[in-house]
Motif scaffolding. Structure first.
Motif, PDB file in Angstrom:
ATOM      1  N   PHE A 134      37.100  49.438  38.653  1.00 39.19           N
ATOM      2  CA  PHE A 134      36.899  49.780  37.234  1.00 39.19           C
ATOM      3  C   PHE A 134      36.488  48.560  36.416  1.00 39.19           C
ATOM      4  O   PHE A 134      36.072  48.685  35.277  1.00 39.19           O
ATOM      5  CB  PHE A 134      38.190  50.368  36.640  1.00 39.19           C
ATOM      6  N   THR A 135      36.662  47.369  37.013  1.00 42.65           N
ATOM      7  CA  THR A 135      36.328  46.122  36.318  1.00 42.65           C
ATOM      8  C   THR A 135      35.556  45.206  37.260  1.00 42.65           C
ATOM      9  O   THR A 135      35.648  45.342  38.488  1.00 42.65           O
ATOM     10  CB  THR A 135      37.611  45.381  35.871  1.00 42.65           C
ATOM     11  N   SER A 136      34.838  44.270  36.674  1.00 43.62           N
ATOM     12  CA  SER A 136      34.252  43.157  37.439  1.00 43.62           C
ATOM     13  C   SER A 136      34.932  41.884  36.960  1.00 43.62           C
ATOM     14  O   SER A 136      34.818  41.542  35.773  1.00 43.62           O
ATOM     15  CB  SER A 136      32.746  43.043  37.195  1.00 43.62           C
ATOM     16  N   VAL A 137      35.642  41.209  37.855  1.00 40.23           N
ATOM     17  CA  VAL A 137      36.263  39.924  37.518  1.00 40.23           C
ATOM     18  C   VAL A 137      35.870  38.943  38.622  1.00 40.23           C
ATOM     19  O   VAL A 137      36.226  39.137  39.789  1.00 40.23           O
ATOM     20  CB  VAL A 137      37.797  40.025  37.406  1.00 40.23           C
ATOM     21  N   VAL A 138      35.090  37.924  38.254  1.00 45.04           N
ATOM     22  CA  VAL A 138      34.584  36.972  39.252  1.00 45.04           C
ATOM     23  C   VAL A 138      34.906  35.550  38.808  1.00 45.04           C
ATOM     24  O   VAL A 138      35.065  35.279  37.621  1.00 45.04           O
ATOM     25  CB  VAL A 138      33.058  37.136  39.456  1.00 45.04           C
ATOM     26  N   GLU A 161      24.793  45.068  33.414  1.00 45.11           N
ATOM     27  CA  GLU A 161      23.527  45.769  33.677  1.00 45.11           C
ATOM     28  C   GLU A 161      23.510  46.367  35.078  1.00 45.11           C
ATOM     29  O   GLU A 161      22.845  47.373  35.325  1.00 45.11           O
ATOM     30  CB  GLU A 161      22.338  44.806  33.504  1.00 45.11           C
ATOM     31  N   THR A 162      24.237  45.759  36.021  1.00 44.22           N
ATOM     32  CA  THR A 162      24.292  46.280  37.402  1.00 44.22           C
ATOM     33  C   THR A 162      25.503  47.169  37.617  1.00 44.22           C
ATOM     34  O   THR A 162      25.397  48.290  38.102  1.00 44.22           O
ATOM     35  CB  THR A 162      24.334  45.103  38.409  1.00 44.22           C
ATOM     36  N   TYR A 163      26.687  46.658  37.266  1.00 45.30           N
ATOM     37  CA  TYR A 163      27.929  47.442  37.397  1.00 45.30           C
ATOM     38  C   TYR A 163      28.431  47.702  35.983  1.00 45.30           C
ATOM     39  O   TYR A 163      28.983  46.802  35.342  1.00 45.30           O
ATOM     40  CB  TYR A 163      28.979  46.665  38.181  1.00 45.30           C
ATOM     41  N   TYR A 164      28.251  48.880  35.506  1.00 43.42           N
ATOM     42  CA  TYR A 164      28.523  49.184  34.098  1.00 43.42           C
ATOM     43  C   TYR A 164      30.021  49.382  33.892  1.00 43.42           C
ATOM     44  O   TYR A 164      30.545  50.488  33.998  1.00 43.42           O
ATOM     45  CB  TYR A 164      27.739  50.433  33.681  1.00 43.42           C
ATOM     46  N   THR A 199      43.437  53.210  31.166  1.00 45.97           N
ATOM     47  CA  THR A 199      43.162  53.462  29.743  1.00 45.97           C
ATOM     48  C   THR A 199      41.718  53.866  29.452  1.00 45.97           C
ATOM     49  O   THR A 199      41.449  54.430  28.400  1.00 45.97           O
ATOM     50  CB  THR A 199      43.490  52.220  28.890  1.00 45.97           C
ATOM     51  N   ILE A 200      40.807  53.596  30.364  1.00 46.42           N
ATOM     52  CA  ILE A 200      39.403  53.876  30.045  1.00 46.42           C
ATOM     53  C   ILE A 200      39.058  55.342  30.305  1.00 46.42           C
ATOM     54  O   ILE A 200      39.524  55.939  31.284  1.00 46.42           O
ATOM     55  CB  ILE A 200      38.440  52.945  30.839  1.00 46.42           C
ATOM     56  N   ASP A 201      38.305  55.919  29.403  1.00 45.26           N
ATOM     57  CA  ASP A 201      37.746  57.251  29.616  1.00 45.26           C
ATOM     58  C   ASP A 201      36.650  57.084  30.671  1.00 45.26           C
ATOM     59  O   ASP A 201      35.702  56.319  30.470  1.00 45.26           O
ATOM     60  CB  ASP A 201      37.155  57.758  28.295  1.00 45.26           C
ATOM     61  N   LYS A 202      36.779  57.767  31.798  1.00 43.62           N
ATOM     62  CA  LYS A 202      35.884  57.528  32.945  1.00 43.62           C
ATOM     63  C   LYS A 202      34.414  57.768  32.606  1.00 43.62           C
ATOM     64  O   LYS A 202      33.529  57.171  33.215  1.00 43.62           O
ATOM     65  CB  LYS A 202      36.292  58.408  34.146  1.00 43.62           C
ATOM     66  N   SER A 203      34.151  58.602  31.610  1.00 39.91           N
ATOM     67  CA  SER A 203      32.750  58.849  31.237  1.00 39.91           C
ATOM     68  C   SER A 203      32.107  57.584  30.653  1.00 39.91           C
ATOM     69  O   SER A 203      30.883  57.431  30.677  1.00 39.91           O
ATOM     70  CB  SER A 203      32.644  59.994  30.232  1.00 39.91           C
ATOM     71  N   LEU A 204      32.938  56.655  30.138  1.00 39.83           N
ATOM     72  CA  LEU A 204      32.398  55.421  29.560  1.00 39.83           C
ATOM     73  C   LEU A 204      31.819  54.491  30.623  1.00 39.83           C
ATOM     74  O   LEU A 204      31.137  53.515  30.297  1.00 39.83           O
ATOM     75  CB  LEU A 204      33.486  54.668  28.774  1.00 39.83           C
ATOM     76  N   LEU A 205      32.079  54.790  31.906  1.00 37.66           N
ATOM     77  CA  LEU A 205      31.560  53.960  32.994  1.00 37.66           C
ATOM     78  C   LEU A 205      30.146  54.377  33.409  1.00 37.66           C
ATOM     79  O   LEU A 205      29.576  53.803  34.334  1.00 37.66           O
ATOM     80  CB  LEU A 205      32.511  54.007  34.196  1.00 37.66           C
ATOM     81  N   ILE A 206      29.614  55.388  32.742  1.00 33.36           N
ATOM     82  CA  ILE A 206      28.214  55.782  32.958  1.00 33.36           C
ATOM     83  C   ILE A 206      27.450  55.393  31.699  1.00 33.36           C
ATOM     84  O   ILE A 206      27.827  55.811  30.597  1.00 33.36           O
ATOM     85  CB  ILE A 206      28.078  57.304  33.203  1.00 33.36           C
TER      86      ILE A 206
END
Length: 563
Positions: free
Chosen positions: A345-349, A368-371, A440-447
């Motif tokens: 659900f997150t990108s942490v690098v 831009e790649t992993y929203y 906590t995130i609404d899954k639709s926000l990941l599109i």
């Protein structure tokens, strides 16, 4: 991409506004979606006036800030103008220092070193002020959480005035005055000003006490408009008025430093989008790659020849910045693949050698790649520092607050923040952030979402329609360029992929017996098969002008197409 059609305003309201303004229903609908309901609202929207700006003394502590600065001017005290190293901070420092220098000769500027001191008010900056006999520090675009630093300054006999726009914490610093429209006890009518905008309200208040009017300050609005664009604040209300007149200064009579940047880009007329993508990155590059002082020097320089020299230096910083962010983005994308974190659900690098000056840009590139909400960490002294970026609709600041047990320090906005933590806490934080976002995130926000203002037909696209649309500018958050949807389209057979590796799409479409309209879709080359053989398709787009060999025609700026 998911397409979301914005709710249509009430038909009776559309009809009423349409008749009052003598415009088509579509224009009336677009205005209502922007909160413009009356003839008076529309007049203010289409014909902004400097008289629309609020009285600066409505801001909490403004009288105290002005009294303290006037005392410093009258007593010949040394004043240090302190600001963050990004565009908002450096433009604010340039604005405040250049104004104060018209009133007193005892003004200097200080931008903290991104790598040595980090974000915000620094002990090193306060020590510099003390060693050089500064009695007053005016902090811009930072300071709202600098409780310990302001207390340290007070011990050394230095007063603080804070001009910030970030969210305050539970406790406020013990400063002479704190100007921040986001203070809960501040009744200022507009709370979306950027840091430079708050600085402008302070010079507006100072100038009014000095018998000057707002018209005497228009020369500073090129800086304010640049900060508004760069800091991605809403272009509504007061910000829209400031941006509108600031663009007039940028395109008419900009300060030498901004003119020098524009001269290098060969762009004749700049929009707020051009400010965001042309002026802002170059000002930012100084603080990212070298030192924010270079930006302040450029923005306060009055000699055009010297300004050209400084602009060339900054152009090189910008080239170096581009190379660094491209390389680090590739390394970060590889890290996500190597750790098999593509489905999180997150990108942490994290990579300790990554350039601290570009990690914010890299975070935006990863989205831009992993929203999804993204943090990019690097080593900074004995700590790790990160830039956070979010996706539309998700408050990353709140998510960080929920993980504050693992964090040393953090601050920022809903969509962008910064933080530091101890290296031993990195893995625990990374997991806590993933857990917090996942629940906590609404899954639709990941599109990724394209918000469509309204559906129209090609017959609605006329020169008159576009002339009115152009007057909706300047565009930005809260007043984005209108996006339209049209169904039952067919390509006339001239559609093709263009650009390197056929990345982009060019179509010539019609709807039934309508006129043919050309559309350009950047990075839509993979949609070519949807338009071949006269297959029907629908498109979302904004409307643009194409200038070619002296001819001007309307074209579609395609956002997406679907079967």
């Amino acid at each position: 991409m998911r397409w979301t059609l914005k709710p249509k305003p009430e038909l009776s309201k559309i009809k009423q506004l349409s008749e009052a303004l003598q415009v088509e229903h579509t224009i009336a609908s677009l205005l209502l979606q922007r909160g413009i309901e009356t003839y008076k609202d529309a007049k203010q929207f289409f014909r902004p006036s400097l008289d629309d700006l609020h009285d600066p003394f409505l801001m909490k502590d403004m009288d105290r800030a002005v009294d303290r600065i006037e005392k410093a001017i009258n007593d010949g005290e040394n004043i240090l103008v302190f600001g963050d190293y990004d565009v908002d901070g450096t433009t604010a420092v340039a604005l405040m220092s250049s104004y104060l220098k018209t009133r007193t000769g005892t003004v200097a500027t200080y931008i903290p070193d991104r790598y040595d001191e980090g974000y915000g008010v620094s002990i090193k900056g306060i020590d510099f002020a003390h060693d050089n006999d500064f009695a007053l520090i005016i902090a811009l675009d930072c300071g709202i959480k600098a409780i310990d630093k302001v207390a340290y300054a007070k011990e050394k006999g230095i007063d603080f005035i804070i001009c910030d726009h970030h969210r305050p914490g539970a406790e406020l610093p013990d400063a002479v005055a704190i100007l921040d429209p986001k203070r809960e006890d501040c009744d200022y009518p507009y709370d979306e000003l950027c840091g430079c905008g708050v600085g402008f309200k302070l010079i507006q208040a100072l100038a009014s006490r000095d018998g000057k009017s707002i018209e005497d300050l228009t020369g500073y609005l090129d800086l304010v408009a640049t900060a508004i664009g760069a800091d991605i604040v809403p272009i509504t209300g007061e910000n829209r008025t400031l941006a509108y007149f600031g663009l007039q200064v940028i395109n008419g009579d900009p300060r030498a430093g901004i003119k020098a940047i524009i001269d290098q880009t060969k762009k004749a007329q700049l929009t707020i989008t051009d400010v965001v993508f042309i002026i802002a990155p170059r000002i930012n590059a100084a603080g990212r790659m070298k030192h924010g002082n270079h930006a302040v020097t450029l923005l306060t320089e009055e000699d055009e020849v010297l300004a050209q020299t400084y602009a060339q230096e900054i152009e090189q910083f910008n080239t170096d910045r581009k190379e660094a962010d491209q390389r680090i983005t590739q390394e970060a994308l590889l890290q996500i693949e190597e750790y098999e974190e593509q489905e999180r659900f997150t990108s942490v690098v994290f990579q300790e050698t990554w350039h601290k000056g570009v990690i914010g840009i890299v975070a935006s590139r990863l989205i831009e790649t992993y929203y999804r909400p993204t943090l990019v960490f690097t080593k900074s002294g004995d700590k790790l520092a990160a830039s956070a970026r979010s996706v539309s609709g998700f408050d990353v600041y709140n998510a960080l607050e929920a993980c504050s047990a693992h964090i040393e320090q953090f601050g920022g906005h809903k969509y962008a923040a910064g933080l530091t933590l101890k290296e031993e806490n990195y893995e625990a934080f990374k997991q806590a952030f993933e857990d917090e976002v996942s629940k906590t995130i609404d899954k639709s926000l990941l599109i990724p979402e394209i918000r469509v203002d309204t559906q129209i037909d090609f017959k609605d696209i006329t020169p008159k329609f576009y002339r009115i649309l152009k007057q909706f500018a300047p565009f930005g958050p809260g007043n984005m360029a209108p996006v339209f949807m049209t169904e039952n389209l067919q390509d006339t057979g001239y559609g093709k992929c263009v650009g390197a590796e056929d990345k982009h799409l060019r179509i010539t479409a019609r709807q039934g017996n309508s006129q043919n309209i050309v559309g350009i879709g950047f990075n839509l080359g993979d949609k070519y098969n949807l338009i071949t053989d006269k297959k029907p398709f629908k498109a979302v787009y904004s409307i643009d002008e194409n200038h070619w060999q002296g001819n001007v025609s309307l074209q579609l700026k395609l956002r997406d197409i679907k079967a």
